[in-house]
Motif scaffolding. Structure first.
Motif, mmCIF file in Angstrom:
data_model
loop_
_atom_site.group_PDB
_atom_site.id
_atom_site.type_symbol
_atom_site.label_atom_id
_atom_site.label_comp_id
_atom_site.label_asym_id
_atom_site.label_seq_id
_atom_site.Cartn_x
_atom_site.Cartn_y
_atom_site.Cartn_z
ATOM 1 N N SER A 129 -7.117 -9.290 2.076
ATOM 2 C CA SER A 129 -6.191 -8.819 1.095
ATOM 3 C C SER A 129 -6.169 -7.002 1.782
ATOM 4 C CB SER A 129 -7.129 -8.808 -0.029
ATOM 5 O OG SER A 129 -6.558 -9.877 -1.009
ATOM 6 N N GLY A 130 -4.775 -6.717 1.807
ATOM 7 C CA GLY A 130 -4.336 -5.780 2.562
ATOM 8 C C GLY A 130 -4.613 -4.766 1.056
ATOM 9 N N SER A 131 -5.589 -3.494 2.289
ATOM 10 C CA SER A 131 -5.592 -2.732 0.733
ATOM 11 C C SER A 131 -4.648 -1.533 0.299
ATOM 12 C CB SER A 131 -6.958 -1.441 1.179
ATOM 13 O OG SER A 131 -5.825 -1.058 2.020
ATOM 14 N N GLU A 132 -3.651 -2.190 0.801
ATOM 15 C CA GLU A 132 -2.068 -0.988 1.004
ATOM 16 C C GLU A 132 -1.276 -2.285 -0.309
ATOM 17 O OE1 GLU A 132 -2.388 2.433 0.286
ATOM 18 O OE2 GLU A 132 -4.976 1.814 1.291
ATOM 19 N N ASP A 133 -1.677 -3.658 -0.651
ATOM 20 C CA ASP A 133 -0.058 -4.429 -0.553
ATOM 21 C C ASP A 133 0.502 -4.234 -1.657
ATOM 22 O OD1 ASP A 133 0.888 -6.830 -1.171
ATOM 23 O OD2 ASP A 133 -0.450 -7.946 -1.059
ATOM 24 N N ARG A 134 1.942 -4.153 -1.404
ATOM 25 C CA ARG A 134 2.262 -3.470 -2.961
ATOM 26 C C ARG A 134 2.820 -4.655 -3.403
ATOM 27 N NH1 ARG A 134 3.361 -0.468 1.415
ATOM 28 N NH2 ARG A 134 2.361 2.201 0.977
ATOM 29 N N ILE A 135 3.263 -5.817 -2.882
ATOM 30 C CA ILE A 135 4.016 -6.951 -3.281
ATOM 31 C C ILE A 135 3.493 -8.127 -4.267
ATOM 32 C CG2 ILE A 135 5.734 -8.996 -2.568
ATOM 33 C CD1 ILE A 135 5.923 -6.021 -1.405
ATOM 34 N N VAL A 136 2.201 -8.394 -3.811
ATOM 35 C CA VAL A 136 1.267 -8.851 -4.594
ATOM 36 C C VAL A 136 -0.479 -8.450 -4.929
ATOM 37 C CG1 VAL A 136 0.087 -11.615 -4.758
ATOM 38 C CG2 VAL A 136 1.968 -10.797 -3.520
ATOM 39 N N GLY A 187 -0.598 -3.612 4.380
ATOM 40 C CA GLY A 187 -0.211 -4.157 3.594
ATOM 41 C C GLY A 187 -0.048 -5.554 3.323
ATOM 42 N N HIS A 188 1.429 -6.087 3.158
ATOM 43 C CA HIS A 188 0.643 -7.008 2.901
ATOM 44 C C HIS A 188 1.226 -7.956 3.363
ATOM 45 C CE1 HIS A 188 2.342 -10.915 -0.156
ATOM 46 N NE2 HIS A 188 3.533 -10.702 0.447
ATOM 47 N N PHE A 191 4.501 -6.366 -9.517
ATOM 48 C CA PHE A 191 5.173 -6.072 -8.019
ATOM 49 C C PHE A 191 6.424 -5.576 -8.808
ATOM 50 C CE2 PHE A 191 9.263 -7.524 -6.617
ATOM 51 C CZ PHE A 191 8.938 -6.728 -5.132
ATOM 52 N N ALA A 192 7.014 -5.551 -9.956
ATOM 53 C CA ALA A 192 8.474 -4.945 -10.833
ATOM 54 C C ALA A 192 8.069 -3.955 -11.606
ATOM 55 C CB ALA A 192 8.466 -6.050 -12.144
ATOM 56 N N ALA A 193 6.570 -3.407 -12.026
ATOM 57 C CA ALA A 193 6.904 -2.090 -11.993
ATOM 58 C C ALA A 193 6.441 -1.009 -10.896
ATOM 59 C CB ALA A 193 5.611 -2.102 -13.056
ATOM 60 N N MET A 194 6.040 -1.806 -9.891
ATOM 61 C CA MET A 194 5.906 -0.950 -8.588
ATOM 62 C C MET A 194 7.231 -1.179 -7.954
ATOM 63 S SD MET A 194 6.516 -1.120 -4.982
ATOM 64 C CE MET A 194 6.752 -2.747 -4.440
ATOM 65 N N THR A 195 8.377 -1.547 -8.405
ATOM 66 C CA THR A 195 9.019 -0.957 -7.714
ATOM 67 C C THR A 195 10.101 -0.178 -8.442
ATOM 68 O OG1 THR A 195 10.591 -2.711 -9.401
ATOM 69 C CG2 THR A 195 9.873 -3.994 -7.299
#
Length: 267
Positions: free
Chosen positions: A215-222, A244-245, A129-133
């Motif tokens: 699971s959301g295929s586009e989940d950017r959080i977890v 998403g999430h 998650f940190a890397a995504m942000t």
């Protein structure tokens, strides 16, 4: 109908669809109320009764009858009380809520089934998650974070959550609207950050209990790839394409079908 357990866990009935299990919906966050899962419950057509669950001191569940002076002293183990409060519990945990469930092995003999929605088996999701942000910065989040750190009010926490909508949702407008009307509790955020989030690892995994992982295929959080290991292979997996999430917001039909299919194993 509203019930409170001995430690102040609040259960509010959202839907009743005939005979069947008691579906207990525990929100993520932490700090966001179970109202964040209303659209999920409303999208479903599973038999049984759906209860919105708020731990003492989370969301709008403040000053709950029976809650200790420090409501976080019973976290996350008070989820057991919610399971004991109904006849045929199937626990549904979203994000951090699912992590609280997996941190509480006392649940296993009590449940009819377990549903994990965009959650994780350990805290390693936080590095991804940190890397995504860093790769996808949101200046409004940085600004809202600075305001919240200077004045950690629930209003500023709400503004921070709303600013994060592009990370949480494919449908950003609908997601921001949802986050804007939620109750928030900064004390719950602070407790989880200090005592749980960074050291979390699942303390149990069902030996025979039916499990659904959504699971959301586009989940950017977890990071949902954490489930792609042999230990979890027996679980029913539902990857929601385009979700998403909060995948039920973008793809309610797909989430409804996943729960409908799973409900037969919990009856």
């Amino acid at each position: 109908m509203t019930r409170y357990t001995a430690s102040g866990v609040r259960l509010r009935r959202r839907a009743s669809r005939g005979a069947g299990p008691d579906w207990l919906f525990l929100p993520g966050g932490p700090g966001i109320g179970s109202e964040s899962l209303h659209e999920l419950v409303d999208a479903l057509d599973v038999p049984g009764t759906c209860w919105m669950v708020d731990l003492p001191g989370d969301g709008s569940n403040v000053d709950a009858p029976g809650a200790p002076a420090d409501p976080y002293s019973v976290w996350p183990g008070a989820v057991v009380e919610a399971a004991q409060a109904v006849d045929a519990p199937v626990f549904v945990g979203h994000s951090t809520g699912g992590m609280y469930l997996l941190a509480t092995p006392e649940l296993e003999p009590l449940l009819r089934g377990l549903v994990l929605v965009d959650t994780a088996p350990d805290a390693s999701w936080m590095a991804t998650f940190a890397a995504m942000t860093q790769a996808h910065p949101l200046p409004p989040v940085d600004e809202a974070t600075a305001r919240y750190e200077a004045e950690p009010s629930d209003a500023n926490l709400r503004a921070l959550a709303v600013a994060s909508a592009p990370w949480n949702f494919e449908d950003v407008e609908a997601g921001a609207e949802l986050l804007a009307r939620m109750p928030y509790n900064g004390a719950a955020v602070a407790w989880s950050d200090e005592h749980f989030d960074h050291t979390y690892a699942a303390r149990w995994w069902p030996a025979a209990l039916p499990v659904l992982i959504v699971s959301g295929s586009e989940d950017r959080i977890v990071d949902q790839s954490l489930w792609d290991v042999a230990r979890f292979a027996a679980a029913d997996r539902a990857v929601i394409d385009g979700g998403g999430h909060f995948p039920w917001l973008e793809r309610p039909d797909a989430v409804r079908e996943a729960f409908r299919r799973f409900s037969a194993a919990c009856s």
